[in-house]
Write an enzyme that holds these catalytic residues in place. Structure first.
Site, mmCIF file in Angstrom:
data_model
loop_
_atom_site.group_PDB
_atom_site.id
_atom_site.type_symbol
_atom_site.label_atom_id
_atom_site.label_comp_id
_atom_site.label_asym_id
_atom_site.label_seq_id
_atom_site.Cartn_x
_atom_site.Cartn_y
_atom_site.Cartn_z
ATOM 1 N N LYS A 1 5.037 2.398 -3.683
ATOM 2 C CA LYS A 1 5.867 3.535 -4.076
ATOM 3 C C LYS A 1 5.040 4.649 -4.735
ATOM 4 C CE LYS A 1 9.939 2.135 -2.664
ATOM 5 N NZ LYS A 1 10.702 2.901 -1.647
ATOM 6 N N ASP B 1 10.668 -0.991 14.492
ATOM 7 C CA ASP B 1 10.521 -1.957 13.406
ATOM 8 C C ASP B 1 9.568 -1.425 12.349
ATOM 9 O OD1 ASP B 1 10.380 -4.158 11.779
ATOM 10 O OD2 ASP B 1 9.712 -5.551 13.342
ATOM 11 N N ALA C 1 2.663 -0.158 -6.086
ATOM 12 C CA ALA C 1 1.562 0.495 -5.376
ATOM 13 C C ALA C 1 2.071 1.212 -4.129
ATOM 14 C CB ALA C 1 0.494 -0.528 -5.006
ATOM 15 N N TYR D 1 4.820 -3.671 -4.859
ATOM 16 C CA TYR D 1 5.907 -2.709 -4.650
ATOM 17 C C TYR D 1 5.575 -1.370 -5.312
ATOM 18 C CZ TYR D 1 10.680 -0.824 -4.667
ATOM 19 O OH TYR D 1 11.792 -0.031 -4.484
#
Length: 229
Positions: free
Chosen positions: A148, A54, A146, A144
């Site tokens: 990436k 997971d 940050a 998001y």
């Protein structure tokens, strides 16, 4: 034929890449978040192997992998899965940040650590499907972007560390692509979604396979892909 580990193979870009590799007769190992998802992936890609882990819980991946068969060598590890949760910095709480960073940054780092021995054996290739948000951060995209931007740093550091071991590292930065994730983004933005306006996942798959299939004398470090319409 090569052996490839892929995250996010259930839909979108990951599914497009997995189909193309399966059609070539390559050996696939597909990461699934649970046993139910593993069964779905096995049905979607006959002949593929599945590994359960997971990405929302990177700290448990080592334990999970210790209880399953794993490949002895890997010609590629493709980080394609990801999550996105929009919101202003002033509104997003720690749990939203933790969910985003776990799936988009911490799990790719841990997966890479786990499979580096197999990648070194094969002189394999690590491919990070990043995002335009990994190069430019806009309003509402802070968490998001940050994650990436961090993924870019992870890839760049890995490349510097593993070049001498023959491991190639590529980051791909797609613009908006017609995937289920993009539908979710449009819902969060409150806008009408029209898949025909955005990049087909098959086109991104083509760029990924271009990097993967490049002769060994060269390495594509970064690929930026934008909608052509």
């Amino acid at each position: 034929m090569g052996t490839h580990m892929i995250t996010g193979a259930g839909s979108g870009i990951g599914a497009a890449v997995a189909r193309r590799l399966a059609d070539r007769g390559e050996e696939l190992w597909l990461l699934a978040r649970d046993a139910g998802r593993a069964k779905e992936l096995a049905g979607q890609f006959p002949g593929a192997r599945t590994v359960v882990g997971d990405l929302a819980a990177p700290e448990k991946l080592d334990w999970a992998f210790g209880k399953q068969p794993l490949p002895d060598r890997l010609d590629s590890l493709m980080h394609i899965a990801g999550v996105v949760e929009l919101g202003a910095i002033g509104d997003l709480g720690p749990k939203a940040w933790q969910r985003t960073l776990a799936a988009n940054l911490l799990s790719p780092a841990e997966l890479t650590r786990q499979f580096l021995p197999q990648l070194r054996t094969a002189k394999g290739h690590v491919i990070f499907v990043n995002s335009g948000a990994g190069l430019n951060a806009n309003a509402q995209w802070g968490a998001y972007a940050a994650s990436k931007h961090g993924l870019k740093a992870l890839a760049d550091s890995l490349r510097a560390e593993e070049h001498g071991n023959g491991v190639r590292v590529t980051s791909v930065y797609p613009g908006r692509t017609a995937t289920p994730m993009q539908e979710s983004v449009f819902r969060q933005e409150g806008r009408e979604y029209d898949a025909s306006q955005w990049i087909d996942p098959e086109s991104v798959a083509t760029t990924i396979l271009t990097a993967l299939d490049l002769p060994r004398d060269a390495e594509i470090n970064d690929l930026t892909v934008r909608p052509g319409r």
